[in-house]
Design a protein around this motif. Structure first.
Motif, mmCIF file in Angstrom:
data_model
loop_
_atom_site.group_PDB
_atom_site.id
_atom_site.type_symbol
_atom_site.label_atom_id
_atom_site.label_comp_id
_atom_site.label_asym_id
_atom_site.label_seq_id
_atom_site.Cartn_x
_atom_site.Cartn_y
_atom_site.Cartn_z
ATOM 1 N N ALA A 1 0.787 -1.229 0.000
ATOM 2 C CA ALA A 1 0.000 0.000 0.000
ATOM 3 C C ALA A 1 0.819 1.279 0.000
ATOM 4 N N SER A 2 2.131 1.206 -0.070
ATOM 5 C CA SER A 2 2.916 2.431 -0.014
ATOM 6 C C SER A 2 3.135 3.009 -1.410
ATOM 7 N N LEU A 3 3.325 4.286 -1.459
ATOM 8 C CA LEU A 3 3.531 4.982 -2.723
ATOM 9 C C LEU A 3 4.767 4.478 -3.472
ATOM 10 N N PRO A 4 5.909 4.217 -2.799
ATOM 11 C CA PRO A 4 7.065 3.710 -3.551
ATOM 12 C C PRO A 4 6.791 2.386 -4.264
ATOM 13 N N SER A 5 6.119 1.467 -3.613
ATOM 14 C CA SER A 5 5.830 0.187 -4.260
ATOM 15 C C SER A 5 4.820 0.321 -5.385
ATOM 16 N N ILE A 6 3.836 1.160 -5.201
ATOM 17 C CA ILE A 6 2.865 1.377 -6.271
ATOM 18 C C ILE A 6 3.551 2.034 -7.467
ATOM 19 N N ALA A 7 4.424 3.008 -7.205
ATOM 20 C CA ALA A 7 5.187 3.640 -8.293
ATOM 21 C C ALA A 7 6.069 2.613 -8.991
ATOM 22 N N ALA A 8 6.651 1.693 -8.229
ATOM 23 C CA ALA A 8 7.505 0.659 -8.816
ATOM 24 C C ALA A 8 6.721 -0.237 -9.764
ATOM 25 N N VAL A 9 5.527 -0.633 -9.357
ATOM 26 C CA VAL A 9 4.714 -1.508 -10.217
ATOM 27 C C VAL A 9 4.251 -0.747 -11.458
ATOM 28 N N VAL A 10 3.927 0.526 -11.311
ATOM 29 C CA VAL A 10 3.567 1.331 -12.475
ATOM 30 C C VAL A 10 4.750 1.399 -13.446
ATOM 31 N N LEU A 11 5.957 1.610 -12.921
ATOM 32 C CA LEU A 11 7.158 1.612 -13.777
ATOM 33 C C LEU A 11 7.330 0.268 -14.481
ATOM 34 N N ASN A 12 7.072 -0.820 -13.771
ATOM 35 C CA ASN A 12 7.167 -2.146 -14.389
ATOM 36 C C ASN A 12 6.226 -2.264 -15.582
ATOM 37 N N TYR A 13 4.973 -1.918 -15.376
ATOM 38 C CA TYR A 13 3.995 -2.046 -16.454
ATOM 39 C C TYR A 13 4.289 -1.056 -17.594
ATOM 40 N N TRP A 14 4.722 0.145 -17.237
ATOM 41 C CA TRP A 14 4.988 1.180 -18.230
ATOM 42 C C TRP A 14 6.130 0.776 -19.166
ATOM 43 N N ASN A 15 7.159 0.116 -18.628
ATOM 44 C CA ASN A 15 8.360 -0.225 -19.402
ATOM 45 C C ASN A 15 8.423 -1.683 -19.823
ATOM 46 N N GLN A 16 7.363 -2.418 -19.630
ATOM 47 C CA GLN A 16 7.386 -3.853 -19.902
ATOM 48 C C GLN A 16 7.726 -4.168 -21.361
ATOM 49 N N ASN A 17 7.206 -3.407 -22.295
ATOM 50 C CA ASN A 17 7.495 -3.669 -23.705
ATOM 51 C C ASN A 17 8.958 -3.410 -24.052
ATOM 52 N N ALA A 18 9.609 -2.486 -23.356
ATOM 53 C CA ALA A 18 11.006 -2.151 -23.648
ATOM 54 C C ALA A 18 11.967 -3.271 -23.266
ATOM 55 N N VAL A 19 11.552 -4.160 -22.368
ATOM 56 C CA VAL A 19 12.448 -5.244 -21.939
ATOM 57 C C VAL A 19 12.032 -6.597 -22.490
ATOM 58 N N ARG A 20 10.951 -6.624 -23.260
ATOM 59 C CA ARG A 20 10.473 -7.899 -23.805
ATOM 60 C C ARG A 20 11.552 -8.525 -24.686
ATOM 61 N N GLY A 21 11.848 -9.794 -24.450
ATOM 62 C CA GLY A 21 12.855 -10.513 -25.222
ATOM 63 C C GLY A 21 14.267 -10.362 -24.694
ATOM 64 N N THR A 22 14.441 -9.631 -23.584
ATOM 65 C CA THR A 22 15.763 -9.476 -22.980
ATOM 66 C C THR A 22 15.789 -10.210 -21.639
ATOM 67 N N TRP A 23 16.968 -10.299 -21.066
ATOM 68 C CA TRP A 23 17.075 -10.974 -19.774
ATOM 69 C C TRP A 23 16.405 -10.164 -18.663
ATOM 70 N N LEU A 24 16.148 -8.887 -18.892
ATOM 71 C CA LEU A 24 15.449 -8.078 -17.886
ATOM 72 C C LEU A 24 13.969 -8.416 -17.796
ATOM 73 N N GLU A 25 13.429 -9.058 -18.818
ATOM 74 C CA GLU A 25 12.019 -9.438 -18.785
ATOM 75 C C GLU A 25 11.716 -10.303 -17.562
ATOM 76 N N SER A 26 12.662 -11.174 -17.216
ATOM 77 C CA SER A 26 12.454 -12.035 -16.049
ATOM 78 C C SER A 26 12.413 -11.217 -14.758
ATOM 79 N N HIS A 27 13.180 -10.149 -14.681
ATOM 80 C CA HIS A 27 13.165 -9.298 -13.485
ATOM 81 C C HIS A 27 11.838 -8.539 -13.377
#
Length: 137
Positions: A49-75
């Motif tokens: 429920a904290s703002l840092p974790s919610i911001a982190a998940v938003v960053l994950n979803y926002w940048n998910q296409n940029a890491v598709r097919g790379t080793w960062l996709e697993s992270h």
């Protein structure tokens, strides 16, 4: 006069910006957990429920296409799954609290999930520092 252009990325190699974003996401999650440890909140509630974790998940979803097919996709998958499974376990423990008998089990579950979150952040960040992918189920 020679103009220098950056070398093209190899197939399957993420950009350094995405590596930095992944470090930032782990740092935001770690900050949320740290604030719970030094504050009055529990690890799991601070993580979910904290703002840092919610911001982190938003960053994950926002940048998910940029890491598709790379080793960062697993992270990214690791980080997203950690967050949503933590939300799931909060919901399960909330249902346990509804029954008086389930309160001790809910407290135990929250403690276990808090340790699980710590493990996921530490392991994920450690593997990222080594520039390796995490196992993907």
């Amino acid at each position: 006069m020679s103009t220098s252009y950056p070398a093209p990325l190899e197939v399957g190699q993420p950009s350094e910006n995405m590596v930095t974003v992944t470090h930032l996401v782990y740092a935001l999650h770690a900050f949320a957990v740290f604030s719970a440890v030094v504050g009055s909140a529990t690890i799991i509630f601070s993580f979910v429920a904290s703002l840092p974790s919610i911001a982190a998940v938003v960053l994950n979803y926002w940048n998910q296409n940029a890491v598709r097919g790379t080793w960062l996709e697993s992270h990214f998958r690791w980080q997203i799954r950690t967050f949503w499974f933590a939300v799931l376990w909060v919901a399960v423990s909330a249902l346990m609290v509804v029954t008086i008998i389930g309160v001790p089990f809910a407290i135990g579950l929250l403690l276990i999930v808090g340790l699980w979150i710590l493990y996921r952040i530490v392991r994920g960040w450690w593997v990222l520092i080594q520039r390796r992918p995490l196992p993907m189920p």
